[in-house]
Enzyme design. Structure first.
Site, PDB file in Angstrom:
ATOM      1  N   CYS A 134       3.077  -2.741  -6.257  1.00 19.89           N
ATOM      2  CA  CYS A 134       1.768  -3.127  -6.796  1.00 19.89           C
ATOM      3  C   CYS A 134       1.887  -3.786  -8.167  1.00 19.89           C
ATOM      4  CB  CYS A 134       0.838  -1.925  -6.875  1.00 19.89           C
ATOM      5  SG  CYS A 134       1.548  -0.521  -7.742  1.00 19.89           S
TER       6      CYS A 134
ATOM      7  N   CYS B 284      -4.241  -6.066  -7.167  1.00 23.56           N
ATOM      8  CA  CYS B 284      -3.482  -4.993  -7.819  1.00 23.56           C
ATOM      9  C   CYS B 284      -3.450  -5.199  -9.335  1.00 23.56           C
ATOM     10  CB  CYS B 284      -2.050  -4.947  -7.277  1.00 23.56           C
ATOM     11  SG  CYS B 284      -1.850  -4.086  -5.708  1.00 23.56           S
TER      12      CYS B 284
ATOM     13  N   CYS C 285      -4.985  -0.906   2.135  1.00 26.34           N
ATOM     14  CA  CYS C 285      -3.633  -1.488   2.137  1.00 26.34           C
ATOM     15  C   CYS C 285      -2.561  -0.479   2.558  1.00 26.34           C
ATOM     16  CB  CYS C 285      -3.298  -2.028   0.747  1.00 26.34           C
ATOM     17  SG  CYS C 285      -4.448  -3.272   0.153  1.00 26.34           S
TER      18      CYS C 285
ATOM     19  N   CYS D 258      -4.072   2.458  -1.725  1.00 26.28           N
ATOM     20  CA  CYS D 258      -5.466   2.235  -1.361  1.00 26.28           C
ATOM     21  C   CYS D 258      -5.622   2.276   0.163  1.00 26.28           C
ATOM     22  CB  CYS D 258      -5.919   0.879  -1.887  1.00 26.28           C
ATOM     23  SG  CYS D 258      -5.959   0.790  -3.684  1.00 26.28           S
TER      24      CYS D 258
END
Ligand code: SF4
Length: 251
Positions: free
Chosen positions: A247, A139, A224, A221
């Protein structure tokens, strides 16, 4: 006084000039505190309007493209406003499609911000699937650093952060001094409930990522983000099972 009570006489531009020559970030921190107090009862449009005026228009919106709520609000106040999207290289196709639809439908300027390395370049340097081995580093490289570089031209950034989203966001304010980036952070919907969000989206036909209807109320994402049950914590699908909840953009 003809101005609304939430308006501040001193603009960010004036304070930036004085702060750089005299007292560092103290004045800006103070301005953020005063603005936060004065804007406590203001509408989201009024909050964004204050930010636009106070910065001389040097503001942007950041969006994950889960929906276009804040984009819709900001475009009504400052048509043509920049919208920063962090293109990590791991997004769902639906999220990239939402980004493109936002660019086509709203009076905004979408800026696609990519990390220094592509996913395959990162894999070569740091090994594959960094997101599974060290998601904080992933991240940092693919979101935090690119955002800091993208925010450099602005004096304030507008987010969709809401207090009820996570425990770490419970203390978020309408206007904050972002110490790390030395700029003002504006959270116009910070006090909104999910019901208020849903009502605004419904009433204004706001664009929503199609994944939301498929069980993804919070979208990051694809590597994730998992779908969640209807009654589950909306962000429980993010980095599920790792203990990670943010993040690093808002912490
Ligand atoms: Fe990497 Fe996952 Fe963070 Fe995306 S959300 S930048 S894939 S760790």
């Amino acid at each position: 006084m003809t101005q609304r009570s939430y308006r501040l006489r001193v603009t960010l531009s004036e304070l930036f000039m004085t702060s750089f020559t005299h007292s560092g970030s103290t004045d800006l921190d103070l301005l953020a505190q005063r603005a936060n107090a004065n804007l406590a009862d203001a509408t989201a449009h009024e909050i964004i309007g204050w930010a636009a005026e106070a910065t001389g228009g040097r503001i942007c919106v950041t969006s994950s493209m889960t929906d276009a709520l804040v984009i819709d609000l900001a475009a009504r106040v400052q048509p043509g406003i920049d919208v920063i999207f962090l293109d990590t290289g791991y997004h769902f196709a639906e999220t990239l499609g939402t980004r493109d639809a936002v660019a086509a439908m709203y009076a905004v300027n979408v800026i696609n911000v990519a990390p220094a390395r592509t996913v395959s370049e990162q894999d070569r340097h740091l090994g594959p699937r960094l997101f599974g081995r060290n998601p904080d580093l992933c991240c940092h490289l693919r979101k935090v650093i690119p955002l800091e570089q993208a925010l450099a031209p602005y004096r304030a950034w507008i987010t969709g952060v809401r207090r009820e989203e996570t425990a770490s966001r419970h203390g978020s304010q309408v206007v904050e001094w972002d110490r790390r980036r030395k700029m003002i952070k504006v959270n116009p919907v910070v006090g909104w409930s999910q019901a208020q969000v849903d009502a605004y989206i419904e009433a204004n036909g706001v664009l929503v990522n199609p994944l939301v209807a498929q069980g993804y109320p919070s979208i990051g994402c694809s590597t994730c983000t998992l779908p969640v049950q209807a009654d589950a914590d909306p962000r429980s699908g993010r980095w599920a099972g790792t203990g990670k909840t943010e993040c690093g953009l808002h912490t």
